[in-house]
Design a protein around this motif. Structure first.
Motif, mmCIF file in Angstrom:
data_model
loop_
_atom_site.group_PDB
_atom_site.id
_atom_site.type_symbol
_atom_site.label_atom_id
_atom_site.label_comp_id
_atom_site.label_asym_id
_atom_site.label_seq_id
_atom_site.Cartn_x
_atom_site.Cartn_y
_atom_site.Cartn_z
ATOM 1 N N LEU A 34 0.828 -1.207 0.000
ATOM 2 C CA LEU A 34 0.000 0.000 0.000
ATOM 3 C C LEU A 34 0.860 1.255 0.000
ATOM 4 O O LEU A 34 2.001 1.241 0.446
ATOM 5 N N TYR A 36 0.349 5.205 1.463
ATOM 6 C CA TYR A 36 -0.431 6.155 2.234
ATOM 7 C C TYR A 36 0.198 7.526 2.045
ATOM 8 O O TYR A 36 1.404 7.659 1.846
ATOM 9 N N LYS A 38 0.377 11.494 3.796
ATOM 10 C CA LYS A 38 0.157 12.187 5.061
ATOM 11 C C LYS A 38 0.478 13.662 4.938
ATOM 12 O O LYS A 38 1.582 14.043 4.567
ATOM 13 N N PRO A 44 -2.389 9.504 8.418
ATOM 14 C CA PRO A 44 -2.178 9.010 7.047
ATOM 15 C C PRO A 44 -3.502 8.637 6.396
ATOM 16 O O PRO A 44 -4.426 8.162 7.066
ATOM 17 N N PHE A 46 -5.159 6.449 3.040
ATOM 18 C CA PHE A 46 -4.875 5.435 2.030
ATOM 19 C C PHE A 46 -4.932 6.038 0.631
ATOM 20 O O PHE A 46 -5.823 6.825 0.308
ATOM 21 N N PHE A 89 4.079 7.270 2.443
ATOM 22 C CA PHE A 89 4.560 6.070 3.113
ATOM 23 C C PHE A 89 4.205 4.840 2.289
ATOM 24 O O PHE A 89 3.066 4.677 1.834
#
Lengths: 110, 116
Positions: A34, A36, A38, A44, A46, A89
């Motif tokens: 995944l 993410y 932020k 965070p 998705f 991330f």
């Protein structure tokens, strides 16, 4: 031992160009990946995911590529926009928990 | 607002004091997670609940840490006898277990703890 690595702490890209964020992982048994995003003072959110049975997943301006043999994934953002400036991330879904990289701060220059 | 909420947003405490954080998940979500994030790092998993049952705890969660989720709704994370190394952002997330390949975790804004 870091299981998920993002080796670039920051990346600066001109608005309208392509942003490429990279991520490496160590465990070949991982099967769901995944990204993410932020913003400061927020949790965070998705962005996009990919299963290990695929090598590409696309959602609008965002595309994630998975290279299982190299244990590497990347996120492409085309075209980059000022609102894309954030920390990104990479994470792996390991059953009940997410295992995260350290993040890459993306700065989109006007 | 139907997102995940966390309170307080900021907490400053002296070393040795106890602190408690609260997380209110999205109402129909049966899973709740706690993570800790230090500067320049990604979040690290601490623990998670399915309904009211605490199903997994990371070795990062020392004996000074305890988490509860009474009645499977909100959750609290307590840190006893805080140490300066506990200074971090504490993130809560929730998800709905669907039986599918991936259950998206929705995060709250976090509680920033500073231990002086």
């Amino acid at each position: 031992d870091q299981q998920v690595k993002q080796n670039s702490p920051s990346l600066s890209v001109q608005e309208g160009r392509i942003s490429i964020l990279n991520c490496d992982y160590t465990n070949s048994m991982f099967d769901y990946f995944l990204w993410y995003k932020k913003y400061p003072a927020e949790g965070p959110t998705f962005l996009i995911s990919i299963s290990s049975i695929k090598d590409k997943n696309e959602d609008g301006r965002f595309t994630v590529f998975l290279n299982k043999s190299a244990k590497h994934l990347s996120l492409h953002i085309v075209p980059s926009q000022p609102g894309d400036s954030a920390v990104y991330f990479c994470a792996v879904d390991s059953n009940y928990q997410l295992i995260w990289g350290a993040g890459t701060k993306l700065i989109i220059k006007p | 607002d139907t997102g995940v909420s966390q309170n307080p947003r900021h907490k400053i405490t002296k070393r040795g004091q106890n602190v408690t954080f609260r997380c209110d998940p999205i109402s129909e979500h049966n899973r709740l997670y706690w993570y800790r994030q230090t500067l320049g790092q990604g979040p690290e998993f601490l623990t998670y609940f399915q309904n009211e049952a605490q199903l997994e705890k990371s070795r990062l969660l020392s004996d000074r840490f305890s988490a509860e989720r009474p009645k499977g709704s909100f959750s609290t994370l307590e840190i006893q006898r805080t140490e300066q190394g506990d200074s971090a952002m504490y993130l809560c997330a929730s998800s709905r277990m669907t039986g599918g390949l991936f259950n998206e975790q929705f995060f709250g804004p976090g509680t920033r703890l500073t231990v002086l």
